[in-house]
Every structure is written in structure tokens, then in C-alpha cells.
Write an enzyme that holds these catalytic residues in place. Structure first.
Site, short mmCIF file in Angstrom:
data_model
loop_
_atom_site.label_atom_id
_atom_site.label_comp_id
_atom_site.label_asym_id
_atom_site.label_seq_id
_atom_site.Cartn_x
_atom_site.Cartn_y
_atom_site.Cartn_z
N ARG A 189 -24.42 12.01 33.56
CA ARG A 189 -23.74 12.54 34.74
C ARG A 189 -22.73 13.57 34.27
O ARG A 189 -22.43 13.67 33.08
CB ARG A 189 -23.04 11.43 35.54
CG ARG A 189 -21.89 10.79 34.79
CD ARG A 189 -21.26 9.65 35.57
NE ARG A 189 -20.73 10.09 36.85
CZ ARG A 189 -19.49 10.57 37.02
NH1 ARG A 189 -18.67 10.71 35.98
NH2 ARG A 189 -19.08 10.93 38.21
N TYR A 227 -5.29 13.99 42.05
CA TYR A 227 -5.76 13.07 41.03
C TYR A 227 -6.30 13.83 39.81
O TYR A 227 -6.07 13.42 38.67
CB TYR A 227 -6.86 12.16 41.58
CG TYR A 227 -7.44 11.26 40.51
CD1 TYR A 227 -6.72 10.16 40.05
CD2 TYR A 227 -8.67 11.55 39.92
CE1 TYR A 227 -7.22 9.35 39.04
CE2 TYR A 227 -9.18 10.74 38.91
CZ TYR A 227 -8.46 9.65 38.47
OH TYR A 227 -8.95 8.87 37.47
N LYS A 228 -6.99 14.92 40.04
CA LYS A 228 -7.53 15.72 38.94
C LYS A 228 -6.44 16.52 38.22
O LYS A 228 -6.70 17.14 37.19
CB LYS A 228 -8.63 16.66 39.44
CG LYS A 228 -9.94 15.95 39.73
CD LYS A 228 -11.02 16.95 40.14
CE LYS A 228 -12.36 16.27 40.27
NZ LYS A 228 -12.90 15.82 38.97
#
Length: 332
Positions: free
Chosen positions: A214, A310-311
Site C-alpha cells: 500500500r 494529523y499529517k
């Protein structure tokens, strides 16, 4: 194996992570071991990627480990899984790079050769006296990927071993010993939308030898590989200096950071191995592929505030979008 580091090569092999103009969290897993075409080239034909950054990134890993040995963790019950991971990675390297890597049985032991590093070594599986370092330290010194090993017990997965020197705004040393669900506890939306439960159940069902992959992504300033929580004082200010600095510098200072994560069930120990390989491409190179520049702008424009926070890209998203509007041939 790529031996040159031209701009064209970096762009051609970059795993651009956006198949559409909108990004939301998903499990987004697919079988590993096949090439994925992009508008600029292709990536993913091997599970372990060796490229022109091999020696530089290995040296960076060695430096980080010397300064902070806690980047390697292996709880006592995970020692067999660490040996399993080492031998699995050696087999993979020998299979994918037969011209430079060799693994063979030698009596009760194993013969390992890495021509890229001039390594020629015989060891006995499980006997630490026959290795110059702990199994994960030894093999991770010969690859560019970070490694995390998940133990499966009590109906859950637990992050109980690994070697991580290139974390993106997280700390493996803090997370070690936590369950998979606890590790991902702070990630917005994935619990309410049941994404993390589906991912957990998918990993629990992996069969020995199966491998999937992924991608994940974020933005990084100045192309730093190590943006772990431990080193935040060294890189945290970079977001502010980029946001407050000249717009013309954004194209060279702000990088799209893609992680290609391989998920492999180890046959001997039953642990799940995460291989995490990090790729960095400056916005200027992203924008040189018109479809990528426009798509990256659309993704950043649409990204919800909680996901951006969050990133860790709340400060850098807006200057990145402004630079793409000015230099990226984005059509509004």
C-alpha cells in the site's frame, strides 16, 4: 537496479500516490511484486528497492542508529521473528538482485554475500554469536527500508520489534509494545469509518509467504528522511521557515513524501513484517509532470482540516498550493 540519480530517473521511478483528485484514508492494499505504471514511468517491480541512494541512505541509517540506538527495538519473545525477517529479506534480495546478492545453505549454516557492500559471511540461523550484530540491525544495514514486525496473539497484532530510522512524524520507540489498533488510535476518521478494523482483519488473515503493498504520503521540508518525533526540535521549525519564506523557494524546499509499505506474513514465526520505503520528490519535479502537479493541487485543496493537521501539513499545505498555482500550470 538504478545506478544513476538523474532528475529524470527520480521522477520516472517515483510512486505517485494519488489515483484521483481526492484523498481519504483507505486500506488501499494490492498484491505486491508487480510493476505499476504512471504517466512518468513505473515503480514496484521488486519488494525491496535498491537505487542510486543506496549508500547514502545506509550511511544516514548508520548515523541515526549510532546517535539513538532506541530506533531498534526487539522484545524478547520477538527474537525468532527477527531472525525470520532477516532470512526472508536475504532470500528476497537474492531473488530480486541475483547479480549482486547471494544466499545459500552451507552445512548447518547459511552463506550470505552482498557485493554492493563487499560482505561475505556465514552464519547459523538463531545463533547470535555467528552474526556481527542483532539480526534486524544486520540486515537493515543493507537495505533502504524501515522494518516493523507485528506479533499476532490474543486475537490482535502487536508492534513488538523493528528498526525505524526514517519515521514521518511518529516514534517507533514510543509505539513498541502497543497493539496495532492502539498505534493508529490518533489517526482521524479511520475508527468511525471502520477502516482500521478492516485493515487489522486483513492483516490477521494473511497467509505465510503472502505479500501485499500500500502507499501513504505526507509533505516534508528540505527532503529530510528522519522526521521522527525524537528529532522534532531539529526539523519542526522548517515548516514555519518555509511558510514564512519566499514563495519561489517552495518548489525546491517542499517535498511530496510517499511511503511504499509492503506487508508480508513470515513463514517461520508467523509474524507480519512491514517494509516501509520512503521516496521524496520536490514540488518542482512533481510539477514537471503536468498531471501530477494539477492532481497534487486538487488533493491538497480538498483535504479535510483534521487530516491535514494529523499529517502535520497545516503550515505547508497553503504555500505548496500557492506555488503550484504559480508554477505548476494548474487550471482553476
Amino acid at each position: 537496479m538504478t545506478t544513476t540519480d538523474s532528475r529524470a530517473d527520480r521522477i520516472a521511478r517515483f510512486p505517485f500516490p494519488f489515483p484521483r483528485d481526492q484523498y481519504r484514508y483507505s486500506t488501499n492494499v494490492e498484491p505486491a511484486g508487480h510493476s505499476t505504471d504512471t504517466v512518468a514511468g513505473s515503480w514496484g517491480d521488486t519488494r525491496i528497492a535498491i537505487d542510486a541512494h543506496y549508500h547514502r541512505e545506509r550511511a544516514e541509517r548508520e548515523r541515526i542508529l549510532a546517535e539513538d540506538p532506541s530506533r531498534h527495538q526487539c522484545l524478547p519473545h520477538m527474537v525468532p521473528a527477527a531472525w525470520d525477517a532477516m532470512l526472508t529479506l536475504m532470500r528476497t534480495l537474492a531473488d530480486e538482485y541475483p547479480d549482486t546478492m547471494t544466499l545459500a545453505r552451507r552445512g548447518v549454516g547459511w552463506y550470505w554475500k552482498n557485493d554492493l557492500l563487499g560482505i561475505e559471511h556465514t552464519f547459523v540461523f538463531g545463533d547470535l554469536d555467528t552474526l556481527p550484530a542483532q539480526p534486524l540491525v544486520y540486515i537493515c544495514g543493507q537495505i533502504q527500508e524501515d522494518v516493523v514486525l507485528l506479533d499476532q496473539r490474543e486475537g490482535e497484532l502487536w508492534g513488538d520489534a523493528g528498526l525505524v530510522t526514517f519515521a514521518a512524524d511518529w516514534s517507533f520507540g514510543f509505539d513498541v509494545g502497543m497493539s496495532f489498533l492502539e498505534i493508529h488510535g490518533p489517526v482521524p476518521r479511520i475508527h468511525s469509518e471502520n477502516i482500521i478494523t478492516r485493515a487489522h482483519n486483513f492483516l490477521m488473515r494473511l497467509e505465510p509467504g503472502q505479500s501485499y503493498r500500500r502507499t501513504n504520503w505526507t509533505l516534508t521540508v528540505d527532503g529530510k528522511l528522519d522526521t521522527s518525533t525524537e528529532t522534532y526540535p531539529e526539523w519542526g521549525k522548517d515548516r514555519r521557515t518555509l511558510a514564512d519564506g519566499p514563495l519561489d523557494e517552495v518548489g525546491d524546499r517542499l517535498f511530496l513524501r510517499t511511503e511504499v509499505q509492503h506487508l508480508i506474513r513470515l513463514a517461520h514465526s508467523g509474524a507480519v513484517m512491514f517494509l516501509i520505503r520512503t521516496y521524496l520528490l520536490p514540488f518542482r519535479d512533481v510539477a514537471s509532470v503536468p498531471e501530477w502537479g494539477e492532481r497534487l493541487y486538487r488533493v491538497l485543496e480538498d483535504l479535510p482540516v483534521d487530516m491535514a493537521e494529523y499529517k502535520g501539513i497545516s503550515r505547508t499545505r497553503e504555500p505548496g498550493m500557492r506555488w503550484l498555482l504559480t508554477h505548476g500550470n494548474v487550471e482553476l
